[in-house]
Design a protein around this motif. Structure first.
Motif, short mmCIF file in Angstrom:
data_model
loop_
_atom_site.label_atom_id
_atom_site.label_comp_id
_atom_site.label_asym_id
_atom_site.label_seq_id
_atom_site.Cartn_x
_atom_site.Cartn_y
_atom_site.Cartn_z
N GLN A 104 30.34 -0.90 -30.35
CA GLN A 104 28.98 -0.66 -30.43
C GLN A 104 28.80 0.45 -31.72
OE1 GLN A 104 27.19 0.64 -26.70
NE2 GLN A 104 26.42 -1.24 -26.35
N ARG A 146 25.09 -8.30 -32.50
CA ARG A 146 23.99 -8.52 -31.76
C ARG A 146 23.12 -7.26 -31.28
NH1 ARG A 146 27.73 -12.02 -27.80
NH2 ARG A 146 27.59 -14.02 -28.69
N LYS A 147 21.84 -7.57 -30.96
CA LYS A 147 20.96 -6.13 -30.53
C LYS A 147 20.44 -6.88 -29.48
CE LYS A 147 16.92 -3.88 -32.14
NZ LYS A 147 15.98 -3.74 -33.48
N GLU A 148 20.49 -6.28 -28.44
CA GLU A 148 19.88 -6.58 -27.08
C GLU A 148 19.96 -8.10 -26.77
OE1 GLU A 148 15.85 -5.30 -27.59
OE2 GLU A 148 16.36 -3.38 -27.59
N GLY A 149 21.23 -8.42 -27.03
CA GLY A 149 21.53 -9.95 -26.46
C GLY A 149 21.39 -11.07 -27.63
N ARG A 150 20.69 -10.56 -28.68
CA ARG A 150 20.05 -11.71 -29.67
C ARG A 150 20.96 -11.47 -30.99
NH1 ARG A 150 16.88 -10.72 -34.16
NH2 ARG A 150 16.19 -8.48 -33.35
N GLU A 151 21.49 -12.60 -31.42
CA GLU A 151 22.36 -12.59 -32.69
C GLU A 151 21.44 -12.08 -33.60
OE1 GLU A 151 25.17 -15.69 -34.94
OE2 GLU A 151 25.57 -15.56 -32.70
N TYR A 178 23.47 -1.54 -31.70
CA TYR A 178 24.20 -2.84 -31.97
C TYR A 178 25.52 -3.12 -31.34
CZ TYR A 178 20.26 -3.19 -35.33
OH TYR A 178 18.88 -3.29 -35.74
N ASP A 179 25.71 -4.22 -31.00
CA ASP A 179 26.93 -4.87 -30.42
C ASP A 179 27.68 -5.33 -31.71
OD1 ASP A 179 26.77 -3.94 -27.83
OD2 ASP A 179 25.74 -5.69 -27.41
N ALA A 183 35.06 -5.62 -28.82
CA ALA A 183 33.64 -5.49 -28.93
C ALA A 183 33.24 -3.83 -29.17
CB ALA A 183 32.88 -5.73 -27.49
#
Length: 71
Positions: free
Chosen positions: A18, A57-62, A4-5, A16
């Motif tokens: 991870q 975010r996970k794989e660009g999805r919030e 996750y970011d 940012a």
């Protein structure tokens, strides 16, 4: 475990980071714990305004946003 970011804003410069979590709910809890640590470390003056926010975010999805502010 998924990566996750964690994007932190409201400090001098946006950060940012991870981290790994096994579920979205666990990543949400980690964001809350991280925010509470930031609040403990932040020097808060009486009447001093601030705003902190963490976006997960996970794989660009919030996944979620958590924040704290005082004005």
């Amino acid at each position: 475990m998924a990566t996750y970011d964690f994007i932190l804003s409201g400090v001098d410069a946006e950060m940012a980071l991870q981290g790994a979590a096994s579920t979205d709910a666990e990543a949400w809890r980690e964001a809350i714990l991280f925010l509470s640590e930031m609040l403990r470390e932040k020097p808060v003056r009486e009447g001093g305004a601030f705003s902190l926010q963490i976006i997960v975010r996970k794989e660009g999805r919030e996944i979620c946003r958590v924040g704290a502010s005082a004005y």
